[in-house]
Design a protein around this motif. Structure first.
Motif, PDB file in Angstrom:
ATOM      1  N   VAL A   1       0.859  -1.175   0.000  1.00  0.00           N
ATOM      2  CA  VAL A   1       0.000   0.000   0.000  1.00  0.00           C
ATOM      3  C   VAL A   1       0.900   1.231   0.000  1.00  0.00           C
ATOM      4  O   VAL A   1       1.837   1.308   0.790  1.00  0.00           O
ATOM      5  N   LEU A   2       0.621   2.172  -0.886  1.00  0.00           N
ATOM      6  CA  LEU A   2       1.348   3.440  -0.890  1.00  0.00           C
ATOM      7  C   LEU A   2       0.597   4.447  -0.027  1.00  0.00           C
ATOM      8  O   LEU A   2      -0.639   4.523  -0.088  1.00  0.00           O
ATOM      9  N   LEU A   3       1.340   5.207   0.752  1.00  0.00           N
ATOM     10  CA  LEU A   3       0.750   6.255   1.580  1.00  0.00           C
ATOM     11  C   LEU A   3       1.513   7.547   1.335  1.00  0.00           C
ATOM     12  O   LEU A   3       2.710   7.630   1.613  1.00  0.00           O
ATOM     13  N   ASP A   4       0.825   8.533   0.799  1.00  0.00           N
ATOM     14  CA  ASP A   4       1.388   9.851   0.512  1.00  0.00           C
ATOM     15  C   ASP A   4       1.052  10.780   1.665  1.00  0.00           C
ATOM     16  O   ASP A   4      -0.122  11.034   1.943  1.00  0.00           O
ATOM     17  N   VAL A   5       2.075  11.297   2.369  1.00  0.00           N
ATOM     18  CA  VAL A   5       1.832  12.170   3.520  1.00  0.00           C
ATOM     19  C   VAL A   5       2.156  13.634   3.217  1.00  0.00           C
ATOM     20  O   VAL A   5       2.301  14.440   4.123  1.00  0.00           O
ATOM     21  N   ARG A   6       2.217  13.972   1.925  1.00  0.00           N
ATOM     22  CA  ARG A   6       2.477  15.360   1.534  1.00  0.00           C
ATOM     23  C   ARG A   6       1.190  16.180   1.603  1.00  0.00           C
ATOM     24  O   ARG A   6       0.102  15.647   1.760  1.00  0.00           O
ATOM     25  N   GLU A   7       1.351  17.479   1.437  1.00  0.00           N
ATOM     26  CA  GLU A   7       0.202  18.381   1.424  1.00  0.00           C
ATOM     27  C   GLU A   7      -0.520  18.281   0.081  1.00  0.00           C
ATOM     28  O   GLU A   7       0.044  17.800  -0.903  1.00  0.00           O
ATOM     29  N   ASP A   8      -1.755  18.760   0.036  1.00  0.00           N
ATOM     30  CA  ASP A   8      -2.583  18.688  -1.170  1.00  0.00           C
ATOM     31  C   ASP A   8      -1.891  19.290  -2.391  1.00  0.00           C
ATOM     32  O   ASP A   8      -1.916  18.711  -3.471  1.00  0.00           O
TER      33      ASP A   8
END
Length: 97
Positions: free
Chosen positions: A20-27
């Protein structure tokens, strides 16, 4: 243990979607460039753990711009009982090289 951009690209090429990929950057960062996955900005991660609970037993590869925020997210997830979490070393900067 960290994941490398080369490893992730190879897994993508081989069609291995066993993570699973999880992107924790801002919009705004995600709008500029992203490689998919679940999007939960780091500042909202603690409040959004229920969104990730279904993936607790799966390998999760976390990414951000450079790898610093994703390392913090990795630690938060580990503290919440997630065992198979990996930080994408160098983040999107390394991935785009």
């Amino acid at each position: 243990m960290e994941a490398t951009a080369a490893e992730l690209k190879q897994r993508e090429q081989e069609g291995k979607n066993d993570y699973v990929l999880l992107d924790v950057r801002e919009d705004y960062e995600r709008a500029e460039f992203n490689i998919g996955g679940i999007h939960v900005p780091l500042g909202q991660l603690s409040m959004s753990m229920d969104k990730l609970t279904p993936y607790r037993e799966q390998e999760i590869i976390i990414y951000c711009r450079s790898g610093k925020r994703s390392a913090m997210a990795q630690e938060l997830l580990r503290q919440s009982g997630f065992k198979r979490v990996r930080n994408l070393e160098g983040g999107m900067l390394a991935y785009q090289e």
